[in-house]
Design an enzyme around this catalytic site. Structure first.
Site, PDB file in Angstrom:
ATOM      1  N   ASN A 360      -3.044 -11.244  -2.265  1.00 16.39           N
ATOM      2  CA  ASN A 360      -2.910  -9.942  -3.115  1.00 16.39           C
ATOM      3  C   ASN A 360      -3.073 -10.448  -4.465  1.00 16.39           C
ATOM      4  OD1 ASN A 360      -0.582  -8.070  -4.810  1.00 16.39           O
ATOM      5  ND2 ASN A 360      -1.999  -7.006  -3.001  1.00 16.39           N
ATOM      6  N   GLY A 403       2.321  -8.648  -4.610  1.00 15.71           N
ATOM      7  CA  GLY A 403       1.887  -9.622  -5.574  1.00 15.71           C
ATOM      8  C   GLY A 403       1.175  -8.777  -6.889  1.00 15.71           C
ATOM      9  N   ARG A 405      -1.808  -7.634  -7.502  1.00  9.40           N
ATOM     10  CA  ARG A 405      -2.431  -6.302  -7.478  1.00  9.40           C
ATOM     11  C   ARG A 405      -1.445  -5.314  -7.216  1.00  9.40           C
ATOM     12  NH1 ARG A 405      -5.370  -2.675  -4.376  1.00  9.40           N
ATOM     13  NH2 ARG A 405      -7.230  -2.012  -5.204  1.00  9.40           N
ATOM     14  N   CYS A 406      -0.511  -5.651  -6.466  1.00  5.71           N
ATOM     15  CA  CYS A 406       0.501  -4.659  -5.960  1.00  5.71           C
ATOM     16  C   CYS A 406       1.428  -4.120  -7.149  1.00  5.71           C
ATOM     17  CB  CYS A 406       1.460  -4.809  -4.992  1.00  5.71           C
ATOM     18  SG  CYS A 406       0.943  -5.151  -3.517  1.00  5.71           S
ATOM     19  N   MET A 407       1.480  -4.824  -8.235  1.00  7.75           N
ATOM     20  CA  MET A 407       2.362  -4.701  -9.368  1.00  7.75           C
ATOM     21  C   MET A 407       1.544  -3.981 -10.495  1.00  7.75           C
ATOM     22  SD  MET A 407       4.991  -7.862  -9.918  1.00  7.75           S
ATOM     23  CE  MET A 407       3.491  -9.134 -10.149  1.00  7.75           C
TER      24      MET A 407
END
Length: 418
Positions: A360, A403, A405-407
């Site tokens: 990620n 991770g 990218r998710c955040m």
């Protein structure tokens, strides 16, 4: 070609263009305002330690700022949008939030509305995000459901611990965005904040922003599955969190406008560990991608469908293929590309580091990525492949199963030089 002038408040035509503006959500009490018994309901596997999670998130935000990124916060923009919208917008937002929390009318609705309505907009937004416990209200319900069925449950309104994964409720695509109907009830209220910001915040309201797909659908799609590969090609995961019919919907809308002409649907395992495409596959340079070996079958095969506009408006052409590398090379007009395996392909390391979001990665410029420091095997491999890796601390943030990218929800990126 030089970077084009950006006139829209949303400008995101790639996964790798230099990141200029991003939307984050700093973890608040919502990530610790629940018990282990509630974790399955809230889609969490653990309860992070809030003070350390906040320090880690601040380090992440500072890393972005140090690299020239403007950081916006969901909680602040939401309150500012309500301030700008006035009493009518505030009342509509609160009514919608109560309805989606299970209280369209009745005595509990009235008690919650009075309680939340007594707060200023910033405090109200924060309280809705962190959840409302029963003992916060000076109110004893008289209805049978509350008395007989839900008497032992501590909350009137559940906390929203997944909010720090700002990638999922909406996705900026080109000069517009999707405002997503999310899969599980635990997250479905989240995109109401994004909708309110786009409609009423002075930075975004009345700016001609395309909404490629709004949240008023029954089919599911989440931003972790939406990858903007370049200015005319997208990849979208067919996953636990995104359905094939939602992909067709958004493809038709993108094609109708003419900004995009190709959507690659990639089918991944439908499970919690690989909930979104970006947990197993990300673009990190013009011709480089991370990929988790666990999604690839014998000979590296995976089901993909390249979707293009049909002869008539609303029609779609589908081309099935199982060679991901070939599909990407064709769609992106590349002679070759580099698929970098999570954990260097070792089955134990890859499984462990993928679980801790080793796949990620967040690209903040071509060949420059932000990663969790705990995934040291994958990080070293990225460096060996010529990438610049900016590691952020991750002991508590990673407990949420997302991770860098998710955040992050990129809002503005520079255009790629051609």
């Amino acid at each position: 070609m030089e970077v084009t002038q950006m006139t829209s408040p949303i400008h995101n035509y790639s996964e790798i263009g230099k990141l200029k503006t991003v939307l984050l959500k700093r973890p608040g009490r919502e990530i610790e305002n629940f018990t282990p018994d509630m974790m399955p309901r809230l889609l969490f596997d653990d309860i992070p330690y809030l003070p350390i999670a906040q320090k880690e998130h601040d380090y992440f935000a500072d890393t972005l700022r140090d690299n020239g990124v403007e950081v916006l916060y969901l909680e602040k923009l939401s309150a500012e949008a309500l301030d700008a919208g006035g009493e009518e917008v505030r009342n509509h937002f609160l009514e919608q939030m109560l309805t989606e929390s299970g209280y369209a009318a009745g005595s509990i609705h009235d008690a919650l509305k009075e309680y939340l309505g007594s707060m200023n907009n910033q405090d109200m937004v924060v309280k809705i995000m962190e959840g409302v416990r029963k003992n916060e209200l000076d109110f004893v319900p008289k209805d049978l459901v509350s008395c007989a069925e839900n008497q032992d449950y501590e909350f009137y309104m559940d906390p929203m611990p997944n909010l720090y994964f700002t990638r999922d409720p909406s996705a900026c695509i080109g000069d517009g965005l999707s405002i997503n109907h999310m899969t599980f009830v635990a997250r479905q209220r989240e995109s109401l904040f994004n909708e309110t910001i786009i409609k009423y915040h002075p930075r975004f309201a009345n700016k001609g922003i395309h909404v490629w797909r709004d949240r008023n659908h029954t089919t599911r799609i989440e931003g972790g599955d939406e990858l903007v590969l370049n200015n005319h090609v997208m990849a979208i995961g067919v996953s636990q969190r995104t359905s094939a019919d939602a992909i067709q919907d958004i493809a038709k809308n993108l094609f109708k406008d003419g900004q995009y002409d190709t959507v690659i649907a990639i089918k991944i395992p439908h499970n919690h560990a690989m909930m979104h495409l970006d947990t197993v596959f990300t673009m990190i340079n013009y011709d480089q991608f991370t990929v988790h070996p666990g999604i690839l079958g014998k000979g590296g095969q995976i089901d993909t469908w390249t979707i293009t506009p049909g002869k008539n408006e609303g029609e779609l052409n589908l081309q099935h293929d199982t060679d991901l590398k070939k599909v990407l090379k064709t769609a992106l007009n590349l002679d070759d590309l580099d698929l970098i395996p999570t954990g260097n392909g070792d089955p134990i390391i890859a499984g462990r580091e993928q679980w801790n979001d080793g796949s990620n990665t967040l690209a903040i410029a071509p060949g420059v990525v932000v990663t969790y420091n705990r995934n040291y095997v994958s990080n070293e491999l990225l460096r060996k492949h010529g990438l610049k890796v900016l590691e952020v601390i991750s002991s508590e943030l990673s407990r949420g199963r997302g991770g860098p990218r998710c955040m992050s929800c990129p809002i503005v990126r520079e255009d790629l030089k051609k």
